[in-house]
Write a protein that holds these residues in place. Structure first.
Motif, PDB file in Angstrom:
ATOM      1  N   CYS A  77       0.947  -1.044  -0.017  1.00 34.14           N
ATOM      2  CA  CYS A  77       0.091   0.076   0.259  1.00 34.14           C
ATOM      3  C   CYS A  77       0.879   1.269  -0.133  1.00 34.14           C
ATOM      4  O   CYS A  77       2.035   1.267   0.325  1.00 34.14           O
ATOM      5  CB  CYS A  77      -1.152  -0.074   1.160  1.00 34.14           C
ATOM      6  N   TYR A 118       1.204   5.261   1.301  1.00 36.18           N
ATOM      7  CA  TYR A 118       0.860   6.076   2.553  1.00 36.18           C
ATOM      8  C   TYR A 118       0.848   7.784   2.263  1.00 36.18           C
ATOM      9  O   TYR A 118       1.822   8.010   1.521  1.00 36.18           O
ATOM     10  CB  TYR A 118       1.748   5.966   3.764  1.00 36.18           C
ATOM     11  N   ASP A 160       0.699  11.267   3.980  1.00 37.56           N
ATOM     12  CA  ASP A 160       0.800  11.917   5.438  1.00 37.56           C
ATOM     13  C   ASP A 160       0.625  13.492   5.048  1.00 37.56           C
ATOM     14  O   ASP A 160       1.005  14.255   6.080  1.00 37.56           O
ATOM     15  CB  ASP A 160       2.322  11.855   5.922  1.00 37.56           C
ATOM     16  N   LEU A 204      -1.421   9.225   9.283  1.00 33.23           N
ATOM     17  CA  LEU A 204      -0.997   8.421   7.982  1.00 33.23           C
ATOM     18  C   LEU A 204      -2.234   8.169   7.423  1.00 33.23           C
ATOM     19  O   LEU A 204      -2.853   7.333   8.194  1.00 33.23           O
ATOM     20  CB  LEU A 204       0.160   7.448   7.998  1.00 33.23           C
ATOM     21  N   VAL A 213      -3.597   5.424   4.539  1.00 38.56           N
ATOM     22  CA  VAL A 213      -3.251   4.508   3.934  1.00 38.56           C
ATOM     23  C   VAL A 213      -4.160   4.564   2.610  1.00 38.56           C
ATOM     24  O   VAL A 213      -5.264   4.614   2.463  1.00 38.56           O
ATOM     25  CB  VAL A 213      -3.560   2.909   4.361  1.00 38.56           C
TER      26      VAL A 213
END
Length: 106
Positions: A10, A12, A14, A20, A22
């Motif tokens: 996956c 991420y 931010d 975070l 996904v």
């Protein structure tokens, strides 16, 4: 010759401050080159290990990687189902201890 293993991947994001997020979840099939074969095992290239290789027994029930993609997918599904059971138990355990903590009078 190649051996196969399905893994989850996956991305991420931010940009959401503290959390975070996904994104782009996927299950992918990784292939590993067999660098040597014996009667009992395959030795594959694996850059996630210190030595850069991994020994896979031909006779074990649970293998790290499989010669057929179908078997590798079945193994991934089994691993994922077991992971879910472990997480469900952990969640129930956490809920139980939370309720115990709420009953403690200070």
């Amino acid at each position: 010759m190649e051996l196969y293993r399905f893994v989850k991947e996956c991305d991420y994001d931010d940009d959401n401050g503290d959390m975070l997020v996904v994104t782009n979840r996927r299950v992918v099939c990784k292939s590993y080159n067999v660098i040597r074969e014996t009667n009992a095992s395959w030795i594959i290239e694996d850059d996630t290990t210190r030595k850069g290789k991994r020994v896979i027994s031909k006779t074990s029930r649970k293998k790290f990687a499989y010669p057929e993609q179908r078997d590798a997918l079945i193994n991934y599904i089994t691993r994922a189902e077991r992971h879910i059971k472990i997480l469900q138990y952990s969640l129930e355990d956490a809920k139980t201890f939370l309720e115990i903590a709420k009953k403690i009078a200070l």
